[in-house]
Design a protein around this motif. Structure first.
Motif, short mmCIF file in Angstrom:
data_model
loop_
_atom_site.label_atom_id
_atom_site.label_comp_id
_atom_site.label_asym_id
_atom_site.label_seq_id
_atom_site.Cartn_x
_atom_site.Cartn_y
_atom_site.Cartn_z
N ASP A 90 0.93 -1.09 0.00
CA ASP A 90 -0.34 0.13 0.02
C ASP A 90 1.05 0.82 -0.14
O ASP A 90 1.18 2.58 -0.91
CB ASP A 90 -0.92 0.26 1.04
N TYR A 91 1.72 1.40 1.45
CA TYR A 91 2.72 2.16 0.87
C TYR A 91 3.51 2.69 -0.67
O TYR A 91 3.50 3.31 -0.84
CB TYR A 91 3.88 2.40 1.80
N ASN A 92 3.78 1.18 -0.47
CA ASN A 92 4.90 1.37 -2.49
C ASN A 92 3.60 2.86 -3.24
O ASN A 92 4.22 2.98 -4.06
CB ASN A 92 5.53 0.38 -2.58
N ALA A 93 2.71 1.74 -3.07
CA ALA A 93 1.38 2.34 -3.75
C ALA A 93 1.20 4.11 -4.35
O ALA A 93 0.74 5.27 -4.94
CB ALA A 93 0.03 1.36 -4.29
N THR A 94 2.08 4.29 -3.00
CA THR A 94 1.36 6.12 -2.66
C THR A 94 3.29 6.67 -3.18
O THR A 94 2.82 7.86 -3.24
CB THR A 94 1.55 6.48 -1.36
N ARG A 95 4.25 5.67 -3.45
CA ARG A 95 5.41 6.72 -4.02
C ARG A 95 6.19 5.99 -5.33
O ARG A 95 6.88 5.80 -5.82
CB ARG A 95 6.18 6.50 -3.37
N PRO A 96 5.68 6.72 -6.43
CA PRO A 96 6.02 5.26 -7.79
C PRO A 96 6.81 5.59 -8.22
O PRO A 96 7.99 5.13 -9.55
CB PRO A 96 4.88 5.91 -8.95
N GLY A 97 7.63 7.05 -7.64
CA GLY A 97 8.71 7.22 -8.52
C GLY A 97 10.13 6.32 -7.82
O GLY A 97 11.61 5.76 -8.46
#
Length: 190
Positions: A90-97
């Motif tokens: 979930d957290y990774n989905a908020t930081r695509p870069g």
């Protein structure tokens, strides 16, 4: 406590390096391009990072630090629960870069002589062991005939493969839900 100007400058260089690596890959990234992104000369950047390899190391270490800060120092894979692993997705989905930079670097690292090759080799070894430990705690729920050690590389393949598909088609691939579906298949609902 206020941070020093040097610390702030290092952090801005690392953030710029994340962006440039995500756009161009490691081999296509130059110190000059990163320096330009932060308004420095290449010599000015080299005051903080004497080589491209030093900057790459800082980028990788910073990514790991961000993960540890977000999930607490004890949430390395061996201590994580399936729910915490799903929360990491979930957290990774908020930081695509950040995900894009990691994906590009991990793929680049398979080439001979890549400066991050050993980092990713060691990281995958640690993560496989950690996920195997996580799965061992849920052994009774796993598909029969498969050990946690056999399933750990498959779980990592799902994690990394979902990241790649999500980066290419975020409207079509729901990375967090797909990972939760995978955990359901393993019998370890988050």
């Amino acid at each position: 406590m206020s941070r020093t100007r040097g610390t702030d400058r290092r952090e801005s260089i690392i953030r710029a390096a994340f962006e440039v690596i995500a756009e161009r890959g490691y081999r296509g990234t130059s110190l000059a391009a990163v320096a330009e992104r932060v308004g420095l000369t290449q010599q000015g950047l080299m005051h903080y990072f004497p080589s491209k390899e030093d900057l790459l190391t800082a980028v990788l270490e910073t990514r790991d630090e961000w993960d540890l800060l977000n999930f607490g120092r004890s949430a390395a894979p061996p201590a994580m629960t399936p729910g915490q692993l799903a929360d990491l997705v979930d957290y990774n989905a908020t930081r695509p870069g950040i995900v894009q930079t990691y994906t590009v670097l991990s793929a680049d690292s398979v080439t001979e002589g890549h400066p991050a090759r050993q980092y990713f080799h060691d990281r995958y070894r640690r993560v496989r062991a950690g996920i195997a430990q996580l799965l061992e705690r849920n052994r009774e729920l796993l598909p029969p005939g498969l050990t946690p050690e056999q399933l750990a590389p498959l779980a990592i393949a799902v994690l990394d493969g979902l990241q790649l598909q999500w980066l290419l088609d975020p409207e079509e691939v729901d990375m967090p839900q797909s990972f939760r579906d995978f955990l359901t298949l393993l019998g370890t609902k988050p």
